[in-house]
Design an enzyme around this catalytic site. Structure first.
Site, PDB file in Angstrom:
ATOM      1  N   LYS A   4     -13.567  12.130  11.183  1.00 17.36           N
ATOM      2  CA  LYS A   4     -14.848  12.843  10.168  1.00 17.36           C
ATOM      3  C   LYS A   4     -15.300  14.057  11.060  1.00 17.36           C
ATOM      4  O   LYS A   4     -15.731  13.896  12.432  1.00 17.36           O
ATOM      5  CB  LYS A   4     -15.517  11.967   9.884  1.00 17.36           C
ATOM      6  CG  LYS A   4     -15.130  10.509   9.309  1.00 17.36           C
ATOM      7  CD  LYS A   4     -16.315   9.359   9.210  1.00 17.36           C
ATOM      8  CE  LYS A   4     -15.532   8.324   8.485  1.00 17.36           C
ATOM      9  NZ  LYS A   4     -16.536   6.978   8.659  1.00 17.36           N
ATOM     10  N   LYS A  51      -8.882   2.848  10.610  1.00 16.04           N
ATOM     11  CA  LYS A  51      -9.218   2.616   9.295  1.00 16.04           C
ATOM     12  C   LYS A  51      -9.031   1.107   9.003  1.00 16.04           C
ATOM     13  O   LYS A  51      -7.802   0.645   8.882  1.00 16.04           O
ATOM     14  CB  LYS A  51      -8.279   3.639   8.473  1.00 16.04           C
ATOM     15  CG  LYS A  51      -8.622   3.359   6.891  1.00 16.04           C
ATOM     16  CD  LYS A  51      -7.809   4.526   6.068  1.00 16.04           C
ATOM     17  CE  LYS A  51      -7.800   4.627   4.534  1.00 16.04           C
ATOM     18  NZ  LYS A  51      -7.468   3.532   3.839  1.00 16.04           N
ATOM     19  N   ASP A  68       0.706  -1.147  -0.077  1.00 10.48           N
ATOM     20  CA  ASP A  68       0.156   0.110   0.053  1.00 10.48           C
ATOM     21  C   ASP A  68       0.824   1.413  -0.075  1.00 10.48           C
ATOM     22  O   ASP A  68       0.525   2.430  -0.696  1.00 10.48           O
ATOM     23  CB  ASP A  68      -0.883   0.009   1.408  1.00 10.48           C
ATOM     24  CG  ASP A  68      -2.200  -0.838   1.262  1.00 10.48           C
ATOM     25  OD1 ASP A  68      -1.968  -1.562   0.086  1.00 10.48           O
ATOM     26  OD2 ASP A  68      -2.904  -0.727   1.903  1.00 10.48           O
ATOM     27  N   LEU A  72     -10.311   8.836   0.450  1.00  8.88           N
ATOM     28  CA  LEU A  72     -10.164   9.648   1.386  1.00  8.88           C
ATOM     29  C   LEU A  72      -8.818  10.449   1.151  1.00  8.88           C
ATOM     30  O   LEU A  72      -7.679   9.689   0.693  1.00  8.88           O
ATOM     31  CB  LEU A  72     -10.145   9.032   2.825  1.00  8.88           C
ATOM     32  CG  LEU A  72     -11.400   8.775   3.536  1.00  8.88           C
ATOM     33  CD1 LEU A  72     -11.027   7.746   4.572  1.00  8.88           C
ATOM     34  CD2 LEU A  72     -12.059   9.888   3.903  1.00  8.88           C
ATOM     35  N   ARG A  90     -16.825  -1.427  -4.781  1.00  7.06           N
ATOM     36  CA  ARG A  90     -16.635  -0.018  -4.940  1.00  7.06           C
ATOM     37  C   ARG A  90     -16.467   0.039  -6.671  1.00  7.06           C
ATOM     38  O   ARG A  90     -16.756   1.184  -7.211  1.00  7.06           O
ATOM     39  CB  ARG A  90     -15.414   0.645  -4.225  1.00  7.06           C
ATOM     40  CG  ARG A  90     -15.100   2.057  -4.879  1.00  7.06           C
ATOM     41  CD  ARG A  90     -14.245   2.706  -3.743  1.00  7.06           C
ATOM     42  NE  ARG A  90     -13.065   2.247  -3.501  1.00  7.06           N
ATOM     43  CZ  ARG A  90     -12.140   2.968  -2.751  1.00  7.06           C
ATOM     44  NH1 ARG A  90     -12.248   4.101  -2.210  1.00  7.06           N
ATOM     45  NH2 ARG A  90     -10.884   2.465  -3.053  1.00  7.06           N
ATOM     46  N   GLU A 142     -16.743  -1.716   5.706  1.00 11.91           N
ATOM     47  CA  GLU A 142     -15.678  -2.255   5.054  1.00 11.91           C
ATOM     48  C   GLU A 142     -15.792  -3.838   5.516  1.00 11.91           C
ATOM     49  O   GLU A 142     -16.156  -4.189   6.743  1.00 11.91           O
ATOM     50  CB  GLU A 142     -14.239  -1.664   5.911  1.00 11.91           C
ATOM     51  CG  GLU A 142     -13.132  -2.021   5.099  1.00 11.91           C
ATOM     52  CD  GLU A 142     -12.713  -1.029   4.041  1.00 11.91           C
ATOM     53  OE1 GLU A 142     -13.552  -0.353   3.591  1.00 11.91           O
ATOM     54  OE2 GLU A 142     -11.674  -1.155   3.606  1.00 11.91           O
ATOM     55  N   CYS A 146      21.693  31.706 -17.458  1.00 11.93           N
ATOM     56  CA  CYS A 146      21.931  30.388 -16.845  1.00 11.93           C
ATOM     57  C   CYS A 146      21.661  29.251 -18.016  1.00 11.93           C
ATOM     58  O   CYS A 146      20.161  29.040 -18.091  1.00 11.93           O
ATOM     59  CB  CYS A 146      21.619  29.979 -15.502  1.00 11.93           C
ATOM     60  SG  CYS A 146      21.485  28.346 -14.926  1.00 11.93           S
ATOM     61  N   CYS A 197      19.990  29.987  -8.260  1.00 10.61           N
ATOM     62  CA  CYS A 197      21.034  30.446  -9.260  1.00 10.61           C
ATOM     63  C   CYS A 197      20.759  31.689  -9.584  1.00 10.61           C
ATOM     64  O   CYS A 197      19.499  32.016 -10.191  1.00 10.61           O
ATOM     65  CB  CYS A 197      21.257  29.584 -10.856  1.00 10.61           C
ATOM     66  SG  CYS A 197      22.070  30.591 -11.946  1.00 10.61           S
TER      67      CYS A 197
END
Ligand code: IVH
Length: 700
Positions: free
Chosen positions: A308, A130, A45, A95, A151, A192, A450, A444
């Site tokens: 939240k 989470k 992840d 999120l 999803r 979930e 340059c 610079c």
């Protein structure tokens, strides 16, 4: 996978950024498909986050390169064939991430700013673990489960109703009665699906015994189990479900997210027991750290916390931005780290002259990715960390993607090299390099002289979103540049008249030379927005250039106002007008002022516009039929119900232009409490003045 994106986005030309964005989009799509469709990711992840953050960082700097199918605008991957498709009632978003306490504070400040509250206001939030599983949307009607879906791409998911009916923590019939106070209306529960660590270990053990491939982690096992075409297979896999939210037609009577969670429990859902209401910002991070300490003792995987805003009124007002909500954020657990030897420090020069130190490392693997270069950020950071050649350094791949050197592991050893001496000359042109007032970066100071900067600026000038001169890509820019024929963009337009004999050059013929000159001549007229962007002024990307073009409409007007703003004191009207433009602000104004206060830039503009090219006024098209489309509005005074940011965003979403000052061109002045000179001026000019309420009625 070999990720070596240690070059800060600032250093890339548009072409390089485009190439990298394309490659990253492909790579992200590949990993999305592996993760969402095959449940068999190849990378961690953290690695995925790194790629995605790099992609976003590039898009932030090169907003003109954001494509309609950008990975930053979509969530997940297309639903797989074999499952029926379900279009979500509300898109399933993702999120935004916070990687440290500072990000966390910034999030709370953003919320306050948007809601027009004092920045140090303590916003009550709900802190949740989470859960590292797969998101699921459940549809209920009159308390009966109608369908369940994954999803998918955030808009369309796979129907998995038959499969989730086997998950005991998902009720097929809701208890209590509050679900049906909007009879016949739909209730959507989100949560979930996960597999416990214990069940995961047992499942893998059984698979090993049978000679089946094992799952890499509980999340993949859960996802693989749910996405079985045969529900009896799912039934044989123990899965759990934590509900974390719902939406329904009529939310009357509910005021907070925590009441929502309570209601979910009444209906028979399992809600995570570690969830807490935090009344202060400080408590959020305490929650997060305590959760991290508990992480390994939990029987399910979590990868961070989610915070939240508790008030549902505020949740609605905050709404969402692109693919994530403004009212919530995920705080991820810390990134992966590893140590290695620092072999060298290279200094790179970017388009705007910034010198960036890059650590050249003995390659090491951090979280499955080989890292051989890492950023050292700037001179101050090298000094603060006292990084010296030959040191063993701790390297981290954090959320901000570019691998970075965190600290020296063995600062006390006796045979250390001398402290690193930061160059005070540009490695590209040997001109003096120094920190400017209040700036951390060493720059610079040669500007366009340059070669590193000048060539990159010319490349930017002719790039697709700027002058877009066909056949005048990076290769040709470098060719003419190296021959000393093009030092500034003005030289492009005098190439033909200088009779450089291009048709006789190696690799060129009369035809190709003629074609190039034709392509150059075809671009002697350009729109104001493109022109502003082409100048390559620091921070002025395509979006800001467009905004400026819309406000100032003509080249002459823009230059006149910029010069006046740059030469007056801080309160001069033109400067104030500039910083009040939505999307500009003091930082960008500073860079614009810097550009216009340099005489060589003014000389450059004079040599270019008029003698060589023409800049066209911007034509604003009115396409919307909203009552305020195309109107110019000015907000003044203190608005009671909206912050300026929210008011501006509302007005702009409805096609209006929000200006900072009142003129005859102003259509409406929205006057809040204690409106002063602007309201008075509006009165004098006969401009319609609306109260906050009248404005609300007009746009409702
Ligand atoms: S709220 C806009 N709360 O994290 C999405 N999400 O990037 C709002 N997740 O896949 C989601 N635990 O499924 C929320 N307590 C929690 C969560 C949670 C895990 C997942 C979610 C989504 C991802 C968000």
């Amino acid at each position: 996978m070999f990720l070596d994106c240690s070059f800060s986005p600032e250093m890339l030309s548009e072409l390089q950024a485009q190439k990298e964005l394309d490659a990253l989009a492909k790579e992200l799509a590949h990993h999305d498909a592996l993760y969402y469709q095959k449940d068999a990711p190849e990378i961690s992840d953290a690695d995925y986050d790194a790629l995605s953050q790099r992609h976003r960082a590039l898009e932030k700097l090169f907003p003109q390169l954001i494509s309609q199918d950008s990975p930053s605008l979509k969530v997940g991957a297309k639903a797989v064939d074999g499952f029926a498709k379900i279009t979500h009632l509300n898109p399933m978003l993702s999120l935004d991430n916070a990687f440290n306490a500072e990000d966390m504070h910034k999030f709370v400040e953003r919320v306050c700013r948007f809601l027009n509250l004092p920045l140090d206001k303590q916003i009550e939030m709900v802190a949740e673990p989470k859960i590292d599983g797969l998101a699921c949307s459940l549809i209920y009607k009159n308390g009966e489960l109608m369908s369940a879906s994954t999803r998918g791409d955030g808009h369309v998911g796979e129907e998995i109703t038959a499969n989730i009916e086997t998950i005991s923590s998902i009720p097929t019939h809701l208890s209590g009665d509050k679900y049906d106070h909007a009879q016949g209306q739909t209730l959507e529960v989100r949560g979930e699906i996960y597999m416990s660590k214990k069940d995961f270990a047992a499942l893998n053990e059984a698979r090993l015994a049978k000679g089946d491939a094992i799952f890499a982690n509980p999340r993949n096992a859960a996802a693989g189990s749910v996405r079985q075409l045969d529900p009896t297979v799912t039934a044989s896999r123990p899965l759990g479900f934590f509900a974390y939210g719902f939406r329904r037609f009529d939310d009357k009577g509910l005021e907070t997210h925590s009441q929502r969670l309570d209601l979910l429990k009444v209906w028979g859902f399992k809600v995570n027991s570690l969830i807490q209401v935090c009344k202060t910002t400080r408590k959020l991070w305490t929650f997060h750290e305590a959760l991290e300490a508990k992480r390994s003792h939990l029987d399910y995987d979590i990868d961070g916390s989610v915070f939240k805003v508790n008030s549902l009124g505020w949740e609605t007002r905050l709404g969402t931005v692109s693919r994530s909500p403004r009212y919530a954020i995920a705080a991820k657990f810390p990134p992966e780290q590893g140590s290695t030897t620092l072999l060298d420090i290279h200094i790179q020069v970017g388009r705007t002259g910034v010198l960036t130190p890059v650590a050249i490392l003995d390659p090491l693997t951090v979280g499955g990715v080989v890292v051989s270069r890492a950023t050292l950020h700037n001179q101050d950071e090298i000094a603060r960390k006292d990084v010296r050649l030959g040191d063993t350094v701790l390297v981290q791949r954090a959320g901000d993607v570019i691998p970075q050197v965190v600290k020296v592991m063995n600062p006390d050893r006796s045979d250390r090299a001398e402290p690193y001496v930061y160059p005070d000359h540009c490695p590209a042109c040997d001109s003096k390099a120094a920190q400017e007032d209040g700036e951390v970066a060493v720059r610079c100071l040669a500007g366009l002289i340059c070669p590193a900067q000048a060539a990159l600026r010319v490349r930017h000038f002719v790039s697709k979103s700027a002058f877009d001169i066909e056949g005048f890509g990076a290769k040709n820019v470098d060719l003419f540049f190296d021959k000393g024929l093009v030092k500034t963009p003005v030289d492009i337009f005098t190439l033909e008249s200088r009779n450089i004999g291009l048709g006789k050059w190696e690799g060129w013929g009369p035809k190709s030379a003629e074609k190039l000159f034709e392509a150059i001549n075809a671009k002697r007229t350009i729109g104001l927005d493109r022109f502003i962007y082409a100048l390559g002024i620091r921070q002025i990307g395509q979006t800001t250039a467009k905004t400026l073009a819309k406000v100032y409409t003509s080249y002459e007007n823009w230059v006149e106002k910029m010069v006046l703003a740059a030469n007056g004191d801080e309160d001069n009207k033109d400067y104030q007008d500039l910083i009040e433009i939505d999307g500009v602000g003091a930082d960008m104004a500073e860079d614009l002022m810097h550009f216009f206060s340099e005489t060589h830039n003014i000389d450059f503009l004079k040599a270019l516009v008029g003698p060589q090219i023409q800049v066209q006024d911007l034509i604003i098209e009115d396409t919307s039929n909203s009552p305020i489309a195309g109107k110019t509005v000015v907000f003044t005074g203190t608005l009671e119900h909206l912050s300026r940011a929210e008011a501006k965003s509302q007005a702009e979403n409805l096609g209006a232009k929000v200006s900072g000052s009142v003129s005859k061109k102003t259509d409406y002045v929205i006057a809040g409490a204690e409106a002063g000179s602007k309201a008075k001026k509006a009165q004098e000019l006969g401009v319609t003045i609306l109260s906050e309420e009248e404005w609300g009625a007009l746009i409702s």
